[in-house]
Scaffold this motif. Structure first.
Motif, PDB file in Angstrom:
ATOM      1  N   ASP A 114     -10.208 -34.661 -20.011  1.00 31.79           N
ATOM      2  CA  ASP A 114      -9.760 -33.430 -20.663  1.00 31.79           C
ATOM      3  C   ASP A 114      -9.711 -32.280 -19.657  1.00 31.79           C
ATOM      4  N   ASP A 115     -10.772 -32.107 -18.896  1.00 38.57           N
ATOM      5  CA  ASP A 115     -10.826 -31.025 -17.903  1.00 38.57           C
ATOM      6  C   ASP A 115      -9.743 -31.196 -16.841  1.00 38.57           C
ATOM      7  N   LEU A 116      -9.596 -32.424 -16.347  1.00 36.20           N
ATOM      8  CA  LEU A 116      -8.582 -32.691 -15.328  1.00 36.20           C
ATOM      9  C   LEU A 116      -7.178 -32.442 -15.862  1.00 36.20           C
ATOM     10  N   LEU A 117      -6.911 -32.888 -17.079  1.00 36.54           N
ATOM     11  CA  LEU A 117      -5.580 -32.716 -17.653  1.00 36.54           C
ATOM     12  C   LEU A 117      -5.258 -31.239 -17.851  1.00 36.54           C
ATOM     13  N   ARG A 118      -6.224 -30.470 -18.303  1.00 32.25           N
ATOM     14  CA  ARG A 118      -6.002 -29.024 -18.454  1.00 32.25           C
ATOM     15  C   ARG A 118      -5.700 -28.378 -17.097  1.00 32.25           C
ATOM     16  N   GLY A 152       1.323 -27.799 -29.376  1.00 29.45           N
ATOM     17  CA  GLY A 152       2.600 -28.376 -28.977  1.00 29.45           C
ATOM     18  C   GLY A 152       2.834 -28.228 -27.485  1.00 29.45           C
ATOM     19  N   LEU A 153       3.469 -29.225 -26.893  1.00 31.68           N
ATOM     20  CA  LEU A 153       3.776 -29.172 -25.460  1.00 31.68           C
ATOM     21  C   LEU A 153       5.283 -29.078 -25.270  1.00 31.68           C
ATOM     22  N   PHE A 154       5.958 -30.206 -25.153  1.00 33.70           N
ATOM     23  CA  PHE A 154       7.398 -30.186 -24.887  1.00 33.70           C
ATOM     24  C   PHE A 154       8.130 -29.560 -26.067  1.00 33.70           C
ATOM     25  N   ASP A 203       8.135 -40.866 -23.907  1.00 32.04           N
ATOM     26  CA  ASP A 203       9.001 -40.611 -25.050  1.00 32.04           C
ATOM     27  C   ASP A 203       8.581 -39.283 -25.678  1.00 32.04           C
ATOM     28  N   GLY A 204       9.248 -38.928 -26.736  1.00 31.14           N
ATOM     29  CA  GLY A 204       8.955 -37.657 -27.389  1.00 31.14           C
ATOM     30  C   GLY A 204       7.531 -37.546 -27.897  1.00 31.14           C
ATOM     31  N   ASP A 205       6.960 -38.672 -28.307  1.00 30.41           N
ATOM     32  CA  ASP A 205       5.589 -38.643 -28.832  1.00 30.41           C
ATOM     33  C   ASP A 205       4.563 -38.343 -27.750  1.00 30.41           C
ATOM     34  N   LEU A 206       4.791 -38.834 -26.536  1.00 33.88           N
ATOM     35  CA  LEU A 206       3.833 -38.649 -25.443  1.00 33.88           C
ATOM     36  C   LEU A 206       3.577 -37.172 -25.169  1.00 33.88           C
ATOM     37  N   LEU A 207       4.622 -36.383 -25.170  1.00 42.40           N
ATOM     38  CA  LEU A 207       4.507 -34.968 -24.831  1.00 42.40           C
ATOM     39  C   LEU A 207       4.640 -34.052 -26.048  1.00 42.40           C
ATOM     40  N   ALA A 208       4.491 -34.629 -27.235  1.00 43.41           N
ATOM     41  CA  ALA A 208       4.637 -33.829 -28.449  1.00 43.41           C
ATOM     42  C   ALA A 208       3.550 -32.771 -28.559  1.00 43.41           C
ATOM     43  N   ASP A 209       2.311 -33.188 -28.289  1.00 47.88           N
ATOM     44  CA  ASP A 209       1.201 -32.242 -28.375  1.00 47.88           C
ATOM     45  C   ASP A 209       0.106 -32.648 -27.388  1.00 47.88           C
ATOM     46  N   TYR A 210      -0.833 -31.760 -27.204  1.00 51.58           N
ATOM     47  CA  TYR A 210      -1.885 -31.993 -26.219  1.00 51.58           C
ATOM     48  C   TYR A 210      -2.709 -33.227 -26.554  1.00 51.58           C
TER      49      TYR A 210
END
Length: 87
Positions: free
Chosen positions: A6-10, A32-34, A66-73
């Protein structure tokens, strides 16, 4: 490892997307991300995924994106955490 991931991804999101200091710290699983973050456009996706691979020591295959991967954090964190555990 989940907290470390979590820390690394942020940190990766902040660095690659040039987010304001502390902005990623406020992300929840539903953030939300993308399509929601103007900094995360189609050009930034490749850079983001490459940096995640480098810093996390994982491989992200084209068919994983795909869209789901980057849909949200939460989706992105879950994917990255699962890959790190399998590595």
């Amino acid at each position: 490892m989940q907290n470390d991931t979590d820390d690394l991804l942020r940190a990766v999101l902040t660095d690659v997307l040039g987010l304001k200091p502390g902005q990623a710290a406020g992300f929840t699983a539903q953030t939300g991300l993308f399509g929601a973050l103007p900094e995360l456009d189609s050009m930034a996706v490749a850079n983001l995924l490459a940096e995640i691979e480098d810093r996390m020591g994982i491989t992200i295959d084209d068919e994983d994106v795909d869209g789901d991967l980057l849909a949200d954090y939460g989706s992105l964190l879950g994917f990255v955490a699962a890959r790190r555990e399998a590595a």
